[in-house]
Design a protein around this motif. Structure first.
Motif, PDB file in Angstrom:
ATOM      1  N   ARG A 223       3.487 -18.518  34.188  1.00 30.70           N
ATOM      2  CA  ARG A 223       4.585 -19.298  33.604  1.00 30.70           C
ATOM      3  C   ARG A 223       5.351 -18.501  32.559  1.00 30.70           C
ATOM      4  O   ARG A 223       6.570 -18.650  32.425  1.00 30.70           O
ATOM      5  CB  ARG A 223       4.041 -20.586  32.999  1.00 30.70           C
ATOM      6  N   VAL A 224       4.668 -17.643  31.829  1.00 25.61           N
ATOM      7  CA  VAL A 224       5.347 -16.766  30.869  1.00 25.61           C
ATOM      8  C   VAL A 224       6.240 -15.789  31.617  1.00 25.61           C
ATOM      9  O   VAL A 224       7.400 -15.552  31.242  1.00 25.61           O
ATOM     10  CB  VAL A 224       4.322 -16.014  29.997  1.00 25.61           C
ATOM     11  N   ASN A 225       5.735 -15.205  32.695  1.00 22.41           N
ATOM     12  CA  ASN A 225       6.517 -14.263  33.494  1.00 22.41           C
ATOM     13  C   ASN A 225       7.732 -14.931  34.128  1.00 22.41           C
ATOM     14  O   ASN A 225       8.768 -14.283  34.337  1.00 22.41           O
ATOM     15  CB  ASN A 225       5.647 -13.637  34.588  1.00 22.41           C
ATOM     16  N   GLU A 226       7.611 -16.232  34.418  1.00 27.44           N
ATOM     17  CA  GLU A 226       8.729 -16.981  34.997  1.00 27.44           C
ATOM     18  C   GLU A 226       9.715 -17.455  33.932  1.00 27.44           C
ATOM     19  O   GLU A 226      10.772 -17.992  34.265  1.00 27.44           O
ATOM     20  CB  GLU A 226       8.191 -18.206  35.748  1.00 27.44           C
ATOM     21  N   GLY A 227       9.357 -17.271  32.683  1.00 28.58           N
ATOM     22  CA  GLY A 227      10.228 -17.695  31.595  1.00 28.58           C
ATOM     23  C   GLY A 227      10.085 -19.146  31.206  1.00 28.58           C
ATOM     24  O   GLY A 227      10.881 -19.664  30.415  1.00 28.58           O
ATOM     25  N   LYS A 231       4.908 -18.137  25.052  1.00 24.79           N
ATOM     26  CA  LYS A 231       3.705 -17.405  24.662  1.00 24.79           C
ATOM     27  C   LYS A 231       2.532 -17.840  25.525  1.00 24.79           C
ATOM     28  O   LYS A 231       2.493 -18.947  26.048  1.00 24.79           O
ATOM     29  CB  LYS A 231       3.387 -17.653  23.188  1.00 24.79           C
ATOM     30  N   LEU A 232       1.569 -16.948  25.619  1.00 27.05           N
ATOM     31  CA  LEU A 232       0.390 -17.172  26.439  1.00 27.05           C
ATOM     32  C   LEU A 232      -0.786 -17.626  25.577  1.00 27.05           C
ATOM     33  O   LEU A 232      -1.063 -17.028  24.537  1.00 27.05           O
ATOM     34  CB  LEU A 232       0.011 -15.886  27.177  1.00 27.05           C
ATOM     35  N   ILE A 233      -1.455 -18.691  26.014  1.00 29.56           N
ATOM     36  CA  ILE A 233      -2.712 -19.086  25.387  1.00 29.56           C
ATOM     37  C   ILE A 233      -3.830 -18.284  26.036  1.00 29.56           C
ATOM     38  O   ILE A 233      -4.076 -18.397  27.240  1.00 29.56           O
ATOM     39  CB  ILE A 233      -2.969 -20.595  25.553  1.00 29.56           C
TER      40      ILE A 233
END
Length: 248
Positions: A223-227, A231-233
């Motif tokens: 989801r981070v890569n998809e925008g 931020k990543l948990i």
């Protein structure tokens, strides 16, 4: 047996419908189930629980999903420790003999935090020579058909009337209608006929998955890569320190 049902997200009580009918627990929610759209669904769960003659307690104000994720990312664990204190006071005031809640699965951070809180609570009470029977119930693994029943599990079978009542409650739960229909198509009615609550004895466990990282971290990275997420948990950076603080 006087029971507390402590749930990570509203809607999980549908997996414990027979338990609500037979054991009549008090119910407490960790979150409002508001998701990314910040739209709470807790009102539907309150209506369902109340319709069965049971009470939803609010010893603390449930977190929105956004609030809980912000606290995790900021590594601000104090609100969770305060919440643990609050649960301890609640148990002492109500005299609960058993607590049941979400299992540790690595599927969703809030589900796992719910479990860390429960295990931390039971550990605290044990250190004060107070007993609280501890059980969990599956969310993600159950949906995959990977239920595990042990000798010390509580297994509840629904009668035909109870099954129909449960199915109606599931279908009528508007916020979860699509998910419920998907489970019906995948597993059929048998999925809803049995409920299993497993005894928890290891109060120190922080990991319960075989993969390198939990599902929520893999999903979050995508989801981070998809925008979609900023931020990543991360389990190691964000969740593990919280778990250790709660289980200490």
């Amino acid at each position: 047996m006087k029971t507390l049902l402590f749930i990570g997200h509203p809607g999980h009580e549908l997996l414990a419908y027979k338990l609500l009918l037979s054991e009549k627990p008090d119910v407490v929610y960790l979150t409002t189930g508001s998701g990314n759209k910040n739209k709470s669904r807790i009102h539907e769960s309150i209506n369902l629980v109340n319709s069965l003659g049971l009470e939803v307690l609010f010893p603390f104000e449930p977190f929105s999903d956004r609030q809980i994720y912000d606290l995790i990312l900021q590594r601000d664990y104090e609100p969770f420790l305060i919440l643990l204190d609050t649960l301890e006071v609640l148990c002492e005031e109500k005299g609960y003999e058993r607590v049941i809640g979400d299992a540790l699965e690595g599927f969703n951070p809030s589900h796992d935090i719910c479990r860390y809180l429960i295990n931390g609570l039971v550990s605290r009470l044990m250190s004060n020579n107070k007993e609280l029977a501890n059980y969990d119930f599956l969310q993600d693994e159950l949906h995959k058909g990977q239920d595990t029943i042990k000798e010390d599990s509580i297994v509840l079978d629904l009668s035909e009337d109870e099954l129909q009542e449960k199915l109606k409650a599931c279908v009528d739960y508007g916020e979860l209608k699509f998910e419920v229909e998907r489970f019906m198509e995948s597993f059929g009615l048998d999925f809803f006929k049995k409920e299993c609550f497993r005894r928890v004895t290891d109060l120190t466990k922080v990991i319960n998955w075989d993969s390198e990282v939990p599902f929520y971290e893999e999903h979050g990275r995508r989801r981070v890569n998809e925008g979609v997420y900023e931020k990543l948990i991360s389990f190691n950076e964000n969740i593990k320190p919280l778990a250790l603080a709660l289980l200490r």
